[in-house]
Enzyme design. Structure first.
Site, PDB file in Angstrom:
ATOM      1  N   THR A   1      26.957  35.844  98.601  1.00  0.00           N
ATOM      2  CA  THR A   1      26.381  34.718  97.882  1.00  0.00           C
ATOM      3  C   THR A   1      25.461  35.220  96.770  1.00  0.00           C
ATOM      4  O   THR A   1      24.924  36.322  96.861  1.00  0.00           O
ATOM      5  CB  THR A   1      25.637  33.760  98.835  1.00  0.00           C
ATOM      6  OG1 THR A   1      25.352  32.552  98.130  1.00  0.00           O
ATOM      7  CG2 THR A   1      24.341  34.352  99.375  1.00  0.00           C
TER       8      THR A   1
ATOM      9  N   HIS B   1      34.562  42.091  91.389  1.00  0.00           N
ATOM     10  CA  HIS B   1      35.694  41.281  90.950  1.00  0.00           C
ATOM     11  C   HIS B   1      36.290  42.008  89.754  1.00  0.00           C
ATOM     12  O   HIS B   1      35.609  42.191  88.743  1.00  0.00           O
ATOM     13  CB  HIS B   1      35.234  39.881  90.548  1.00  0.00           C
ATOM     14  CG  HIS B   1      35.000  38.992  91.720  1.00  0.00           C
ATOM     15  ND1 HIS B   1      34.046  39.259  92.669  1.00  0.00           N
ATOM     16  CD2 HIS B   1      35.622  37.846  92.104  1.00  0.00           C
ATOM     17  CE1 HIS B   1      34.094  38.299  93.598  1.00  0.00           C
ATOM     18  NE2 HIS B   1      35.034  37.434  93.282  1.00  0.00           N
TER      19      HIS B   1
ATOM     20  N   ASP C   1      37.536  31.406  98.513  1.00  0.00           N
ATOM     21  CA  ASP C   1      36.781  30.150  98.551  1.00  0.00           C
ATOM     22  C   ASP C   1      37.585  29.142  99.373  1.00  0.00           C
ATOM     23  O   ASP C   1      38.359  28.360  98.818  1.00  0.00           O
ATOM     24  CB  ASP C   1      36.604  29.612  97.123  1.00  0.00           C
ATOM     25  CG  ASP C   1      35.857  30.585  96.227  1.00  0.00           C
ATOM     26  OD1 ASP C   1      34.661  30.811  96.477  1.00  0.00           O
ATOM     27  OD2 ASP C   1      36.460  31.130  95.288  1.00  0.00           O
TER      28      ASP C   1
ATOM     29  N   GLU D   1      40.621  39.980  86.923  1.00  0.00           N
ATOM     30  CA  GLU D   1      41.062  38.568  87.000  1.00  0.00           C
ATOM     31  C   GLU D   1      41.592  38.120  85.640  1.00  0.00           C
ATOM     32  O   GLU D   1      42.316  37.139  85.542  1.00  0.00           O
ATOM     33  CB  GLU D   1      39.895  37.656  87.409  1.00  0.00           C
ATOM     34  CG  GLU D   1      39.463  37.810  88.847  1.00  0.00           C
ATOM     35  CD  GLU D   1      38.198  37.016  89.145  1.00  0.00           C
ATOM     36  OE1 GLU D   1      37.117  37.434  88.691  1.00  0.00           O
ATOM     37  OE2 GLU D   1      38.299  35.974  89.814  1.00  0.00           O
TER      38      GLU D   1
ATOM     39  N   HIS E   1      36.054  38.868 101.843  1.00  0.00           N
ATOM     40  CA  HIS E   1      35.815  38.284 100.511  1.00  0.00           C
ATOM     41  C   HIS E   1      35.722  36.767 100.648  1.00  0.00           C
ATOM     42  O   HIS E   1      36.719  36.049 100.540  1.00  0.00           O
ATOM     43  CB  HIS E   1      36.944  38.680  99.542  1.00  0.00           C
ATOM     44  CG  HIS E   1      36.699  38.285  98.115  1.00  0.00           C
ATOM     45  ND1 HIS E   1      36.964  39.126  97.043  1.00  0.00           N
ATOM     46  CD2 HIS E   1      36.219  37.152  97.561  1.00  0.00           C
ATOM     47  CE1 HIS E   1      36.656  38.521  95.909  1.00  0.00           C
ATOM     48  NE2 HIS E   1      36.221  37.312  96.194  1.00  0.00           N
TER      49      HIS E   1
ATOM     50  N   HIS F   1      26.847  23.767  92.951  1.00  0.00           N
ATOM     51  CA  HIS F   1      25.473  24.302  93.004  1.00  0.00           C
ATOM     52  C   HIS F   1      24.425  23.196  92.852  1.00  0.00           C
ATOM     53  O   HIS F   1      23.354  23.268  93.457  1.00  0.00           O
ATOM     54  CB  HIS F   1      25.287  25.388  91.937  1.00  0.00           C
ATOM     55  CG  HIS F   1      26.022  26.648  92.265  1.00  0.00           C
ATOM     56  ND1 HIS F   1      26.625  27.446  91.323  1.00  0.00           N
ATOM     57  CD2 HIS F   1      26.287  27.236  93.462  1.00  0.00           C
ATOM     58  CE1 HIS F   1      27.214  28.479  91.926  1.00  0.00           C
ATOM     59  NE2 HIS F   1      27.024  28.369  93.215  1.00  0.00           N
TER      60      HIS F   1
END
Ligand code: 5GP
Length: 352
Positions: free
Chosen positions: A97, A214, A293, A217, A13, A65
């Site tokens: 991605t 995901h 991340d 969350e 992940h 981005h």
């Protein structure tokens, strides 16, 4: 930490744009700052700030981005991210991605992914195998250099429409021979509805692509239930489950990608000692430690292993087993799994 670095690891992940080095982000920001496209100090403030609550993280991604979304930069960050994971002894990486379309610079989802593939081919610090079953790359065969498997997951962003999600799935199917193995659903969890993405995800599953979502969350129990009923091959996070969904998850035995630092820094979990890792681990539920991340949360996979070990009192034997069992949950064929098991067997001899 050194020991955690030396153990071979499987990363399942990791978001490409969340794993960019800070030094690279600064360099890119400086160039765009000089051109007057952005104000460098604004970017610097956002990147350096410690505030990483879930809401702020998505704002940060919008900024990242702006810095990274052109073909040559996408190629550069892909190369760097893969080399960073390789330097950490990651022997199998599933990098995810979101293919991006940006008409103003002539970028299509396909050309974005072609730029990613170019970055992969530019990796020079290790031999990379990115092809599915049996189609190994030239450099991989018979080489004595360090080697690494890389596979890709294409992410659907929750801001996207059903059509855009479907385009991503079709692209994934087109790119199967290039190592694209599945689809991820990610992006701001308070945006979008499950029903928007379901047709594309269903199609993907029918076509034999692997799916990871995901999930949980935020405490949207209805969505969590629908996601578990869909039976994805893995889910990420699983933070805000009520008891009924928790039971469902466990009985469905869906592997969970656990991102400790991410959960703490986004405040999805208030403190590491109440993290659901403990309950899942004790229940022998399939789970795998991941970074999410590594750039945005200033972590690495070795640090995540180290954190689990120190927070939950796991010794070296347990940590090694945790790293090795992740092989069971990868989206690759048995040949890759067998090869990875051999790598772990070799490593255990060296580490002892
Ligand atoms: P990219 O797909 O652009 O390479 O990586 C960044 C993207 O991954 C973000 O824009 C976001 O859609 C997704 N992402 C990264 N981290 C998280 C996370 O912690 N939660 C969710 N839901 N999405 C994330």
């Amino acid at each position: 930490l050194e020991w955690c670095v030396s153990v071979p690891k499987v990363e399942l992940h990791a978001h490409l744009n969340g794993s960019v080095r800070n030094s690279t982000l600064f360099e890119l920001a400086r160039v765009l700052g000089d051109k007057g496209v952005i104000v460098f100090s604004d970017v610097e403030n956002v990147i350096m700030k410690d505030d990483r609550t879930l809401h702020k993280v998505f704002k940060l991604f919008d900024l990242i981005h702006i810095l990274t979304t052109d073909h040559s930069t996408v190629t550069r960050i892909t190369k760097e991210v893969i080399e960073d994971f390789a330097a950490e002894n990651v022997v199998y990486l599933e990098l995810r991605t979101t293919p991006k379309r940006n008409d103003s610079i002539g970028m299509s989802k396909r050309s974005y992914m072609d730029a990613v593939m170019e970055g992969l081919r530019a990796v020079s610090s290790v031999d990379v195998d990115y092809s599915p079953a049996g189609l190994k790359t030239n450099t991989f065969n018979g080489s004595t250099r360090k080697k690494m498997y890389v596979r890709f997951l294409l992410s659907i962003d929750r801001r996207e429409s059903t059509e855009a999600a479907m385009e991503t799935v079709k692209l994934a199917l087109e790119m199967r021979d290039l190592g694209v193995v599945g689809i991820d659903l990610s992006g701001n969890p308070i945006v979008g509805n499950w029903s928007t993405f379901l047709p594309a995800l269903k199609f993907a599953k029918e076509q034999g692509l692997y799916i990871t979502l995901h999930c949980g969350e935020v405490p949207n129990q209805e969505e969590i239930k629908a996601m578990i009923d869909f039976l994805p091959h893995r889910i990420g996070h699983a933070c805000c489950f009520d008891e009924e969904n928790w039971r469902k998850l466990k009985s469905a035995k869906i592997p969970v990608e656990i991102c400790l630092t991410s959960n703490i820094r986004t405040e999805t979990i208030s403190s590491i000692d109440i993290h659901h890792f403990v309950d899942l681990y004790k229940a022998k539920h399939p789970l795998v430690l991941c970074t999410d991340d590594s750039g945005v949360f200033s972590t690495s996979l070795s640090r995540e292993y180290n954190l689990a070990s120190s927070s939950f009192g796991l010794g070296k034997t347990e940590m090694f087993q945790l790293a090795e069992i992740a092989i069971d949950f990868i989206f690759a064929d048995d040949g890759v799994k067998t090869d990875l098991r051999a790598t772990f067997e070799e490593a255990v001899k060296k580490l002892n």
